[in-house]
Scaffold this motif. Sequence first.
Motif, PDB file in Angstrom:
ATOM      1  N   ARG A   1       0.878  -1.152  -0.364  1.00 48.23           N
ATOM      2  CA  ARG A   1      -0.042   0.091   0.214  1.00 48.23           C
ATOM      3  C   ARG A   1       1.012   1.333  -0.119  1.00 48.23           C
ATOM      4  NH1 ARG A   1      -5.483  -1.207   1.223  1.00 48.23           N
ATOM      5  NH2 ARG A   1      -5.790  -3.474   0.421  1.00 48.23           N
ATOM      6  N   ILE A   2       2.474   1.201   0.390  1.00 51.13           N
ATOM      7  CA  ILE A   2       3.000   2.205   0.232  1.00 51.13           C
ATOM      8  C   ILE A   2       4.220   1.718  -0.763  1.00 51.13           C
ATOM      9  CG2 ILE A   2       2.501   3.320   2.162  1.00 51.13           C
ATOM     10  CD1 ILE A   2       4.953   2.105   3.714  1.00 51.13           C
ATOM     11  N   ASN A   3       5.068   2.567  -1.286  1.00 51.66           N
ATOM     12  CA  ASN A   3       6.236   2.146  -1.993  1.00 51.66           C
ATOM     13  C   ASN A   3       7.499   2.833  -1.758  1.00 51.66           C
ATOM     14  OD1 ASN A   3       5.264   4.320  -3.157  1.00 51.66           O
ATOM     15  ND2 ASN A   3       5.235   3.469  -5.261  1.00 51.66           N
ATOM     16  N   ALA A   4       7.423   3.539  -0.642  1.00 48.80           N
ATOM     17  CA  ALA A   4       8.460   4.248   0.010  1.00 48.80           C
ATOM     18  C   ALA A   4       8.426   4.596   1.412  1.00 48.80           C
ATOM     19  CB  ALA A   4       8.697   5.571  -0.689  1.00 48.80           C
ATOM     20  N   LEU A   5       9.346   4.651   2.173  1.00 51.95           N
ATOM     21  CA  LEU A   5       9.323   5.097   3.511  1.00 51.95           C
ATOM     22  C   LEU A   5      10.541   5.889   3.961  1.00 51.95           C
ATOM     23  CD1 LEU A   5      11.313   3.146   5.554  1.00 51.95           C
ATOM     24  CD2 LEU A   5       9.522   1.450   4.891  1.00 51.95           C
ATOM     25  N   SER A   6      10.371   6.928   4.743  1.00 51.73           N
ATOM     26  CA  SER A   6      11.418   7.969   5.225  1.00 51.73           C
ATOM     27  C   SER A   6      11.715   7.697   6.553  1.00 51.73           C
ATOM     28  CB  SER A   6      11.013   9.279   4.931  1.00 51.73           C
ATOM     29  OG  SER A   6      11.876  10.343   4.699  1.00 51.73           O
ATOM     30  N   CYS A   7      13.003   7.672   7.072  1.00 50.54           N
ATOM     31  CA  CYS A   7      13.398   7.345   8.289  1.00 50.54           C
ATOM     32  C   CYS A   7      14.027   8.315   9.215  1.00 50.54           C
ATOM     33  CB  CYS A   7      14.848   6.318   7.958  1.00 50.54           C
ATOM     34  SG  CYS A   7      14.153   4.562   7.150  1.00 50.54           S
ATOM     35  N   LEU A   8      13.646   8.377  10.306  1.00 49.12           N
ATOM     36  CA  LEU A   8      14.188   9.191  11.457  1.00 49.12           C
ATOM     37  C   LEU A   8      15.213   8.267  12.086  1.00 49.12           C
ATOM     38  CD1 LEU A   8      10.919  10.633  13.021  1.00 49.12           C
ATOM     39  CD2 LEU A   8      12.740  11.912  12.193  1.00 49.12           C
ATOM     40  N   VAL A   9      16.506   8.677  11.966  1.00 50.03           N
ATOM     41  CA  VAL A   9      17.570   7.875  12.623  1.00 50.03           C
ATOM     42  C   VAL A   9      18.048   8.368  13.827  1.00 50.03           C
ATOM     43  CG1 VAL A   9      18.493   7.268  10.232  1.00 50.03           C
ATOM     44  CG2 VAL A   9      19.424   9.232  11.269  1.00 50.03           C
ATOM     45  N   THR A  10      17.315   9.668  14.315  1.00 42.18           N
ATOM     46  CA  THR A  10      18.014  10.237  15.394  1.00 42.18           C
ATOM     47  C   THR A  10      17.237   9.716  16.990  1.00 42.18           C
ATOM     48  OG1 THR A  10      16.518  11.843  15.296  1.00 42.18           O
ATOM     49  CG2 THR A  10      18.571  12.327  14.561  1.00 42.18           C
ATOM     50  N   PRO A  11      16.427   8.895  16.963  1.00 42.47           N
ATOM     51  CA  PRO A  11      15.731   8.310  18.163  1.00 42.47           C
ATOM     52  C   PRO A  11      16.325   7.243  18.434  1.00 42.47           C
ATOM     53  CG  PRO A  11      13.915   8.841  16.746  1.00 42.47           C
ATOM     54  CD  PRO A  11      15.141   9.091  15.678  1.00 42.47           C
ATOM     55  N   PRO A  12      16.687   6.851  19.892  1.00 43.26           N
ATOM     56  CA  PRO A  12      17.470   5.663  20.292  1.00 43.26           C
ATOM     57  C   PRO A  12      16.953   4.434  19.574  1.00 43.26           C
ATOM     58  CG  PRO A  12      16.995   7.091  21.968  1.00 43.26           C
ATOM     59  CD  PRO A  12      16.067   7.758  21.044  1.00 43.26           C
ATOM     60  N   ARG A  13      15.653   4.456  19.486  1.00 42.16           N
ATOM     61  CA  ARG A  13      15.008   3.167  18.507  1.00 42.16           C
ATOM     62  C   ARG A  13      15.652   2.916  17.390  1.00 42.16           C
ATOM     63  NH1 ARG A  13      10.884  -0.267  18.423  1.00 42.16           N
ATOM     64  NH2 ARG A  13      10.102  -0.707  16.492  1.00 42.16           N
ATOM     65  N   TRP A  14      16.435   3.517  16.731  1.00 42.35           N
ATOM     66  CA  TRP A  14      16.769   3.534  15.410  1.00 42.35           C
ATOM     67  C   TRP A  14      17.654   2.056  15.197  1.00 42.35           C
ATOM     68  CZ3 TRP A  14      15.732   3.954  10.747  1.00 42.35           C
ATOM     69  CH2 TRP A  14      16.742   3.581   9.588  1.00 42.35           C
ATOM     70  N   SER A  15      18.400   1.916  16.537  1.00 48.49           N
ATOM     71  CA  SER A  15      19.102   0.707  16.442  1.00 48.49           C
ATOM     72  C   SER A  15      18.532  -0.520  16.097  1.00 48.49           C
ATOM     73  CB  SER A  15      20.219   0.538  17.688  1.00 48.49           C
ATOM     74  OG  SER A  15      19.258   0.652  18.881  1.00 48.49           O
ATOM     75  N   VAL A  16      17.352  -0.493  16.448  1.00 52.08           N
ATOM     76  CA  VAL A  16      16.346  -1.687  16.276  1.00 52.08           C
ATOM     77  C   VAL A  16      15.672  -1.520  15.108  1.00 52.08           C
ATOM     78  CG1 VAL A  16      14.549  -2.986  17.352  1.00 52.08           C
ATOM     79  CG2 VAL A  16      16.157  -2.187  18.859  1.00 52.08           C
ATOM     80  N   ALA A  17      15.213  -0.490  14.712  1.00 53.57           N
ATOM     81  CA  ALA A  17      14.331  -0.141  13.656  1.00 53.57           C
ATOM     82  C   ALA A  17      15.251  -0.153  12.270  1.00 53.57           C
ATOM     83  CB  ALA A  17      13.661   1.091  13.750  1.00 53.57           C
ATOM     84  N   GLY A  18      16.285   0.279  12.274  1.00 49.40           N
ATOM     85  CA  GLY A  18      17.122   0.353  10.995  1.00 49.40           C
ATOM     86  C   GLY A  18      17.294  -0.982  10.273  1.00 49.40           C
TER      87      GLY A  18
END
Length: 263
Positions: free
Chosen positions: A32-49
């Motif tokens: 339903r989407i074909n792109a996503l844009s990432c916030l890398v500054t939150p601490p969670r990024w180490s898991v999300a990335g």
Amino acid sequence: MQPQRRLTVCADDYGLGPAVDRGILALAEQRRINALSCLVTPPRWSVAGPALRDSSVATGLHFNLTEGVPLSSALREHWPHFPRLGTLMTQAFLGRLPAALADEFQAQLQRFVTSVGRAPHFIDGHQHVHALPGVRPIVLAAAQSLGLPLRNTGRVLGPGFAFKRRVIEACGGRALAAQMRARRVRGMPALLGVYGFNPHADYRALMRGWLREAPDRALLFCHPAHGEPEPGDAIAAARLNEMAYLAGPGFAADLAEFGISLA
């Protein structure tokens, strides 16, 4: 039969928190989407990335200067916490942004690369900060050097919310578009998706208006989430409203009715 128009639907704020990430990944799985844009500054990024290493959709860097804490020590000397958007805009138009913004951009870019294992497919800005004076040259130079497209905020289409759309265009969007053309930096011809984040808005009616107006190869940005909202998220209820529509049968039906494919 008229040829189908192509549309990029980009979900912003991946990395903000579990509910946002769940919603975005679910929509990517549904196509339903074909792109996503990432916030890398939150601490969670180490898991999300790392979860994006095998992603089937385009993944971009959502350059952040208004939420949380800077990654670079150089910028933290000036800003222990990022300023609010209004403060950032004031400093930008007065020419008072710190030179350390360049260090911050490189820090965010490197954190993306380290977690995802490659460069982003595109660059944009959280709350459209990439178009502001003092920020714009940094992202333009990076896009040109890396051969990446930028989100074009110089032509923001409706219907509705004309004042907000004109503000986005005027606050660096038109200048960004002109400089993208001059430097031959790629970008979509128009941006859609602007509204007031009212959680009671008829999001399907808004979407049908955007789909009706969308030129070929336009970009539509959205902010979905699924589940318990993140603490302090000012648009949490609007995210759930968007998710309900985007994940449901109405969105697929509307795309088909207006002759639009996600490409």
